[in-house]
Design a protein around this motif. Structure first.
Motif, mmCIF file in Angstrom:
data_model
loop_
_atom_site.group_PDB
_atom_site.id
_atom_site.type_symbol
_atom_site.label_atom_id
_atom_site.label_comp_id
_atom_site.label_asym_id
_atom_site.label_seq_id
_atom_site.Cartn_x
_atom_site.Cartn_y
_atom_site.Cartn_z
ATOM 1 N N GLU A 1 32.613 8.925 1.854
ATOM 2 C CA GLU A 1 33.085 8.569 1.283
ATOM 3 C C GLU A 1 33.873 6.683 1.692
ATOM 4 O OE1 GLU A 1 32.642 7.835 -1.697
ATOM 5 O OE2 GLU A 1 31.595 9.815 -2.224
ATOM 6 N N TRP A 2 34.639 7.286 2.610
ATOM 7 C CA TRP A 2 35.057 6.237 3.514
ATOM 8 C C TRP A 2 34.555 5.667 3.952
ATOM 9 C CZ3 TRP A 2 38.770 10.416 6.533
ATOM 10 C CH2 TRP A 2 39.666 11.119 5.775
ATOM 11 N N LYS A 3 33.420 6.092 5.030
ATOM 12 C CA LYS A 3 32.207 4.699 5.748
ATOM 13 C C LYS A 3 32.055 4.091 4.480
ATOM 14 C CE LYS A 3 28.728 5.191 8.390
ATOM 15 N NZ LYS A 3 27.681 6.605 9.268
ATOM 16 N N LYS A 4 31.568 4.267 3.844
ATOM 17 C CA LYS A 4 31.269 4.320 2.118
ATOM 18 C C LYS A 4 31.862 3.009 2.638
ATOM 19 C CE LYS A 4 28.652 6.436 -0.907
ATOM 20 N NZ LYS A 4 28.580 7.455 -1.792
ATOM 21 N N ALA A 5 33.273 3.721 2.013
ATOM 22 C CA ALA A 5 34.114 1.563 1.878
ATOM 23 C C ALA A 5 34.343 1.490 2.225
ATOM 24 C CB ALA A 5 35.152 2.664 0.493
ATOM 25 N N GLY A 6 34.161 2.030 3.662
ATOM 26 C CA GLY A 6 34.969 1.066 4.708
ATOM 27 C C GLY A 6 36.061 0.826 4.838
ATOM 28 N N VAL A 7 36.341 2.057 5.091
ATOM 29 C CA VAL A 7 38.350 2.191 4.970
ATOM 30 C C VAL A 7 38.199 3.338 6.046
ATOM 31 C CG1 VAL A 7 40.008 3.997 4.074
ATOM 32 C CG2 VAL A 7 38.553 2.363 2.804
ATOM 33 N N ALA A 8 39.446 3.369 6.721
ATOM 34 C CA ALA A 8 39.966 3.973 7.980
ATOM 35 C C ALA A 8 40.308 4.933 7.761
ATOM 36 C CB ALA A 8 39.938 3.124 9.288
ATOM 37 N N PRO A 9 41.157 6.022 7.925
ATOM 38 C CA PRO A 9 41.813 7.060 7.400
ATOM 39 C C PRO A 9 43.242 6.586 7.987
ATOM 40 C CG PRO A 9 40.193 8.020 8.691
ATOM 41 C CD PRO A 9 39.689 7.017 8.721
ATOM 42 N N ALA A 10 44.091 7.028 7.561
ATOM 43 C CA ALA A 10 45.521 6.834 8.822
ATOM 44 C C ALA A 10 45.418 8.284 9.253
ATOM 45 C CB ALA A 10 47.208 7.644 7.217
ATOM 46 N N THR B 1 31.582 10.898 -13.377
ATOM 47 C CA THR B 1 30.557 9.547 -12.199
ATOM 48 C C THR B 1 32.315 9.857 -11.114
ATOM 49 O OG1 THR B 1 31.756 7.802 -14.037
ATOM 50 C CG2 THR B 1 29.645 8.997 -13.863
ATOM 51 N N GLY B 2 32.407 8.378 -10.524
ATOM 52 C CA GLY B 2 33.287 8.254 -9.885
ATOM 53 C C GLY B 2 33.591 8.727 -8.497
ATOM 54 N N TYR B 3 34.392 8.669 -8.403
ATOM 55 C CA TYR B 3 33.985 8.508 -6.077
ATOM 56 C C TYR B 3 33.321 9.908 -5.606
ATOM 57 C CZ TYR B 3 36.519 4.094 -4.561
ATOM 58 O OH TYR B 3 36.461 2.116 -4.902
ATOM 59 N N HIS B 4 34.500 10.887 -6.693
ATOM 60 C CA HIS B 4 34.525 12.809 -6.406
ATOM 61 C C HIS B 4 33.658 13.972 -7.610
ATOM 62 C CE1 HIS B 4 36.893 11.032 -3.423
ATOM 63 N NE2 HIS B 4 37.494 10.666 -3.394
ATOM 64 N N ALA B 5 33.449 12.935 -8.160
ATOM 65 C CA ALA B 5 33.229 14.090 -9.544
ATOM 66 C C ALA B 5 32.066 15.110 -8.634
ATOM 67 C CB ALA B 5 32.023 13.204 -10.469
ATOM 68 N N PRO C 1 44.029 4.571 -3.852
ATOM 69 C CA PRO C 1 44.694 6.629 -3.582
ATOM 70 C C PRO C 1 43.499 7.811 -3.974
ATOM 71 C CG PRO C 1 45.484 5.171 -5.196
ATOM 72 C CD PRO C 1 44.894 4.038 -4.554
ATOM 73 N N ARG C 2 42.091 6.913 -4.862
ATOM 74 C CA ARG C 2 41.039 7.664 -5.113
ATOM 75 C C ARG C 2 39.890 8.064 -4.205
ATOM 76 N NH1 ARG C 2 38.909 3.597 -9.710
ATOM 77 N NH2 ARG C 2 38.824 2.352 -8.188
ATOM 78 N N LEU C 3 40.832 7.200 -2.913
ATOM 79 C CA LEU C 3 39.497 7.862 -1.412
ATOM 80 C C LEU C 3 39.897 9.008 -1.338
ATOM 81 C CD1 LEU C 3 38.506 4.103 -0.587
ATOM 82 C CD2 LEU C 3 37.088 6.088 -1.331
ATOM 83 N N PHE C 4 41.969 9.518 -1.468
ATOM 84 C CA PHE C 4 42.210 9.649 -0.729
ATOM 85 C C PHE C 4 42.201 9.842 0.893
ATOM 86 C CE2 PHE C 4 40.897 11.750 -4.455
ATOM 87 C CZ PHE C 4 41.973 12.530 -4.828
ATOM 88 N N ALA C 5 42.838 8.736 1.669
ATOM 89 C CA ALA C 5 42.705 8.731 3.006
ATOM 90 C C ALA C 5 44.126 8.323 3.490
ATOM 91 C CB ALA C 5 41.843 6.840 3.146
ATOM 92 N N ARG C 6 44.772 8.340 2.761
ATOM 93 C CA ARG C 6 46.225 8.548 3.015
ATOM 94 C C ARG C 6 47.342 9.740 2.308
ATOM 95 N NH1 ARG C 6 49.967 5.182 0.821
ATOM 96 N NH2 ARG C 6 49.298 4.011 -0.735
#
Length: 508
Positions: free
Chosen positions: A38-47, A307-311, A355-360
């Motif tokens: 999900e992080w890769k798809k959203a282009g987000v780097a985790p903390a 549905t949603g990020y993590h269903a 916050p729904r991505l849980f990258a931090r």
């Protein structure tokens, strides 16, 4: 003068989960892989990952409901074993403090009314019952079935039961139907009580058909017990019990008073129930991560539940939980062993994170119980004795917890009244006195500690870490700048400042 102190590479994707692993680390790896995708798809780097001190404090607050004691901090930081975090999680989830903390969590989830003055009396016995079942290692589905069918469990205090669940709903079938579906299925059936649900598929008939399971048996024309019926208020329509998914209900020839509840409980806690395991996983995830995998917590029946990020992740974890025998410790350990759980709360400014991505990890306020137990732990006082705090015992803890009650820690903000109570309240003021604070008293009377060592000990006790160079210099100057006769009081100032800091009052 008082000071305040504040502290503001993932594994490769494993194979898909085909069977529930009983090894929590294996399930944790699956979670990390799904989140990384999900992080890769959203282009987000985790903390970045947190250090050992932060992990110990976070895990202790989440699993025991209190900060770690200074001795626990020293021991953990000195441990060089590569698997020490996994060993810590296993030890904490096996501790009695974990049982008590989670009994409060599940009581608050199932009987939130006990947080109000009107029903506060229900909390103690209900939590004692939940705690007894958790201590015995009872699977989650069995605990819920027993709750709904009202058995008695015997503890050292005597027989207790989960009658508080029924008392909080005044034993009314309609209230019990709403409470049970919300608490155990994550289904908000309330809106269908008076009319068909406007945003979900639930109808008014389904609400009252569910409520009918909590009604006593009827009598047929021959005077024999028969399945119950409920008349919808302000109508002449009487409905018999029917399950939400339309599954046929087989009634015995002579229903007993608890037959309806037993039939409902059997369906509700079934392994293939589409909501039961998902609801439990979603709520436990929210407890540990601040935000649920699927929001809102009390309504998995709408589109958000599917549905949603993590269903899909929620469904996968629910399957693992059910296939693993509804083992709460297995699930808890898996969620805490993830790399995601061990991420920092701090991210770079150019990396805003949904916050729904849980990258931090979000910063979460402490509950009243966590704050009370943490204050006493930092002071070297026991948290469970009934002969402490001027003889008020656990009543003082309940009053303190009620004053600092929060609905959801991830959105908690300290009110002005609560902040003043922390700064000037009797408990906090007492703990600035070496005569009433064993940690402070030990530091004051330790001839082998210089000022630097005393400050470091207070930081370990209150914040679970060593002070920064700037903090150490500020606190040391404050203490050594006082007259000799006032240095004990100056050390009390340091302890007071630490427990009133944002860092102490939050989990991050």
């Amino acid at each position: 003068m008082r000071y305040s102190c504040c502290l503001l590479a993932l594994v490769a994707v494993p194979a898909a989960l085909t069977a529930a692993p009983r090894d929590p680390a294996a399930l944790a790896a699956v979670i990390d892989a799904r989140l990384a995708a999900e992080w890769k798809k959203a282009g987000v780097a985790p903390a970045p990952a947190v250090d050992d001190a932060t992990f110990l404090r976070r895990a202790s607050l989440d699993l025991l409901g209190r900060v770690p004691a200074a001795a626990e901090v020293r021991e953990f930081l000195a441990d060089a074993a590569p698997d020490k975090r996994a060993k810590l999680v296993a030890r904490l989830t096996a501790a009695g403090g974990h049982t008590r903390h989670m009994a409060t969590f599940w009581r608050r989830t199932w009987v939130p009314q006990a947080d109000t003055p009107e029903f506060a009396r229900l909390a103690d016995d209900f939590e004692a019952w939940v705690g007894a079942r958790l201590q015995e290692g009872a699977p989650y589905d069995r605990v819920v079935r027993e709750l709904l069918t009202l058995p008695a469990a015997r503890t050292a205090r005597g027989p207790v039961s989960p009658v508080g669940f029924f008392a909080a709903s005044e034993s009314k079938p309609e209230n019990l139907a709403a409470s049970a579906t919300r608490a155990f299925l994550g289904v908000n059936l309330d809106c269908a009580q008076c009319h068909d649900h406007p945003f979900a598929r639930w109808t008014r008939d389904q609400f009252w058909q569910t409520a009918a399971f909590f009604a006593p048996p009827m009598q047929d024309k021959a005077g024999k017990p028969a399945p119950p019926e409920l008349t919808i208020p302000n109508t002449k329509r009487a409905l018999s019990p029917e399950l939400l998914d339309g599954t046929a209900v087989t009634w015995p020839d002579a229903p007993a008073p608890d037959t309806g509840r037993a039939l409902l409980a059997g369906w509700l806690t079934a392994k293939d129930n589409p909501y039961f395991a998902r609801n439990a996983v979603n709520r436990l995830w929210a407890h540990l991560y601040g935000t649920a995998l699927v929001e809102p917590l009390d309504d998995l029946s709408g589109d958000g539940g599917n549905t949603g990020y993590h269903a899909d992740l929620l469904k996968e974890l629910a399957t693992a939980f059910a296939d693993g025998g509804f083992d709460l410790k297995y699930l808890t350990r898996a969620l805490v062993l993830t790399k995601a759980y061990q991420l920092s709360a701090v991210v770079a400014e150019d990396q805003p994170s949904d916050p729904r991505l849980f990258a931090r990890m979000p910063v979460r306020g402490l509950t009243g119980e966590q704050l009370y137990d943490s204050l006493r732990t930092a002071a070297g006082l026991p948290t469970e004795r009934a002969d402490t705090d001027r003889g008020l015992g656990l009543e003082a803890r309940k009053r303190f917890a009620a004053r600092f009650h929060v609905e959801r820690p991830v959105t908690a903000e300290r009110s002005v009244t609560q902040a003043l109570a922390m700064m000037n309240g009797r408990l906090t003021s007492d703990l600035a006195d070496p005569a009433k604070n064993p940690t402070l008293g030990g530091v004051v009377g330790a001839p082998f500690l210089d000022t630097k060592g005393k400050v470091e000990t207070l930081f370990l006790a209150a914040l679970g870490r060593e002070p920064t160079a700037k903090e150490l210099r500020t606190m040391t100057d404050h203490i050594e700048g006082a007259f000799e006769a006032d240095r004990d009081r100056a050390l009390g100032d340091v302890f007071w400042a630490l427990v009133n800091s944002t860092e102490f009052n939050t989990n991050h």
